[in-house]
Motif scaffolding. Structure first.
Motif, PDB file in Angstrom:
ATOM      1  N   TYR A  65       0.865  18.183 -11.469  1.00 28.23           N
ATOM      2  CA  TYR A  65       0.617  19.535 -10.964  1.00 28.23           C
ATOM      3  C   TYR A  65       1.722  20.496 -11.403  1.00 28.23           C
ATOM      4  N   LEU A  66       2.975  20.068 -11.284  1.00 24.80           N
ATOM      5  CA  LEU A  66       4.080  20.946 -11.677  1.00 24.80           C
ATOM      6  C   LEU A  66       4.030  21.277 -13.154  1.00 24.80           C
ATOM      7  N   TRP A  67       3.670  20.295 -13.985  1.00 23.10           N
ATOM      8  CA  TRP A  67       3.558  20.556 -15.421  1.00 23.10           C
ATOM      9  C   TRP A  67       2.443  21.540 -15.715  1.00 23.10           C
ATOM     10  N   GLY A  95       0.815  -1.210   0.000  1.00 20.44           N
ATOM     11  CA  GLY A  95       0.000   0.000   0.000  1.00 20.44           C
ATOM     12  C   GLY A  95       0.845   1.254   0.000  1.00 20.44           C
ATOM     13  N   ALA A  96       1.940   1.226   0.769  1.00 19.80           N
ATOM     14  CA  ALA A  96       2.819   2.389   0.808  1.00 19.80           C
ATOM     15  C   ALA A  96       3.449   2.657  -0.559  1.00 19.80           C
ATOM     16  N   GLY A  97       3.851   1.571  -1.251  1.00 23.93           N
ATOM     17  CA  GLY A  97       4.429   1.750  -2.574  1.00 23.93           C
ATOM     18  C   GLY A  97       3.460   2.356  -3.559  1.00 23.93           C
ATOM     19  N   VAL A  98       2.215   1.858  -3.519  1.00 23.38           N
ATOM     20  CA  VAL A  98       1.187   2.406  -4.419  1.00 23.38           C
ATOM     21  C   VAL A  98       0.928   3.867  -4.108  1.00 23.38           C
ATOM     22  N   SER A 142       3.543  10.725  -6.486  1.00 23.49           N
ATOM     23  CA  SER A 142       4.551  11.241  -7.416  1.00 23.49           C
ATOM     24  C   SER A 142       3.932  11.627  -8.747  1.00 23.49           C
ATOM     25  N   SER A 143       2.990  10.798  -9.226  1.00 18.90           N
ATOM     26  CA  SER A 143       2.340  11.109 -10.501  1.00 18.90           C
ATOM     27  C   SER A 143       1.537  12.388 -10.408  1.00 18.90           C
TER      28      SER A 143
END
Length: 440
Positions: A232-234, A217-220, A226-227
């Motif tokens: 958002y930055l883009w 769950g933490a990995g997901v 991150s996605s």
């Protein structure tokens, strides 16, 4: 047949470690000191869960006869056998007669009505043992109440040898009659009955699976976060480029035309335009101001400090005309008195009168309160004390430091004296301050 259901023995995660390695002798010897083995004490506390439930359902503190008690101990042993424990634990630890109703046990109490007749309808147990014992304080209060009631029962009985039985009766009454969550609740089992709940042992088989699911769950979550952050930055970069192309302005540009601030659409006004729009110099908005005060005074919210009152001050301009109203902040007024050495004038005279005791100093106390208030309302946020230090100052645990200079913010009326009647006391003058450095 036994009137008690022992299925809870399989549900409650009680710690069985003390009984797993205990193999009592086959010969039942009442003088054997190992009858006080910790396993026997654990099994007695576990049995109290059923007795408390039985008290709740039948009003009987114990079982009606010897045959019923023997039957219940057999049922209890059958549940213990499910854990591969010794099959003679109960026959070694207990005598069936000790759970049979008798008038010779603890102040001749046999039923809950006898309890009320001896102690009344309300005791300290009824007030201190109702909760679910989510903290140690509540648990300690309940156990303390049990000790008080035990003393009352022993006094009523007149026999100190009944002290242990009386405390056991107090435990049963607290768990079966008083507590709102019932004898099987975790709080009652762990606090009133004193059973150690070893959920970590029972859940050991699931710990590996829980770890695997947790890491997955933490990995997901990290991947999704991150996605979203990249998206958002883009988007933000693209939006900034678009806004910069559409709304340009020059901070040094002169003129009265309002400019749109990039990215926000905010309009930048000059101070002269704001003065003209709000008509500060004439201060003709008394009626509107009073209406706003009425509205604000009626606002009630847990995150809002209620408005207790306000006033509009008219100053004289000259002598001939007024088990023009002048704006005044109370902080500026109090500040001026402090800097002039007249802090006592900021306090109502009635607050300065105290008792005749030589140890009292109402004037010093109230003056300290004023200084702490001024310090907490300092225009420089960084110079205000935190709430802990402010509390220590109010209580006199630490001294109030020297009040720092109070700078004048840009935009204060003293900077614009072209025709209006605003002024500022000399004691308030100080270094100039940008509005971004203050919170008022």
């Amino acid at each position: 047949m036994c009137p008690m259901d022992f299925s809870y023995v399989l549900r409650i995660p009680w710690n069985r470690t003390l009984c797993q390695d205990f193999n009592p002798p086959a010969q039942n010897d009442n003088t054997n000191p190992t009858r006080k083995h910790p396993c026997c004490q654990t099994l007695l506390s576990l049995l109290a869960v059923a007795l408390a439930q039985h008290l709740k359902e039948t009003s009987l503190f114990q079982l009606p006869d010897l045959a019923t008690s023997s039957s219940c101990l057999r049922d209890y042993q059958s549940k213990l056998n499910s854990f591969s424990l010794s099959d003679n634990l109960l026959s070694y630890c207990f005598n069936p007669s000790q759970f049979v109703t008798s008038p010779n046990i603890c102040a001749r109490i046999e039923t809950s009505q006898d309890w009320v007749d001896r102690l009344g309808k309300s005791t300290s147990l009824d007030t201190d043992c109702r909760s679910n014992f989510t903290d140690l304080t509540a648990c300690g209060s309940c156990l303390g109440a049990g000790r008080k009631v035990q003393s009352l029962l022993v006094s009523a009985d007149g026999n100190q040898t009944q002290a242990e039985d009386c405390f056991y009766f107090a435990i049963l009454y607290a768990a079966g009659i008083v507590n709102e969550f019932g004898p099987e609740s975790d709080g009652v089992v762990s606090c009133i009955f004193g059973l150690e709940l070893n959920s970590s042992v029972d859940s050991a088989s699931n710990s590996h699976s829980a770890l695997v699911f947790g890491l997955t769950g933490a990995g997901v979550a990290i991947l999704v976060t991150s996605s979203l952050l990249g998206l958002y930055l883009w988007y933000d970069k693209k939006w900034r480029r678009k806004k910069s192309l559409g709304f340009g302005f020059d901070l040094n540009e002169q003129g009265s035309t309002p400019k749109l601030r990039p990215n926000t659409g905010s309009i930048w006004f000059k101070i002269q335009e704001l003065e003209k729009a709000t008509d500060e110099s004439d201060f003709q908005g008394d009626a509107e101001f009073c209406n706003e005060v009425e509205i604000i005074s009626n606002l009630k919210h847990r995150n809002l400090v209620p408005l207790r009152g306000c006033c509009v001050i008219d100053d004289d301009v000259n002598s001939d005309e007024r088990g023009t109203p002048r704006a005044l902040l109370i902080t500026d007024w109090a500040w001026s008195l402090v800097k002039a050495g007249k802090v006592d004038q900021a306090v109502d005279a009635s607050l300065l009168r105290g008792s005749d005791s030589s140890n009292s100093n109402p004037k010093g106390i109230m003056e300290r309160f004023v200084l702490v208030g001024i310090l907490c309302a300092h225009i420089m946020v960084a110079l205000r004390p935190n709430i802990l230090d402010a509390l220590k100052m109010l209580e006199g645990d630490i001294e109030v430091p020297q009040i720092p200079d109070r700078p004048v913010p840009l935009g204060h009326p003293s900077f614009h004296v072209d025709g209006n009647n605003f002024s500022i006391s000399p004691v308030l003058s100080g270094p100039k301050l940008h509005c971004g450095d203050m919170l008022r």
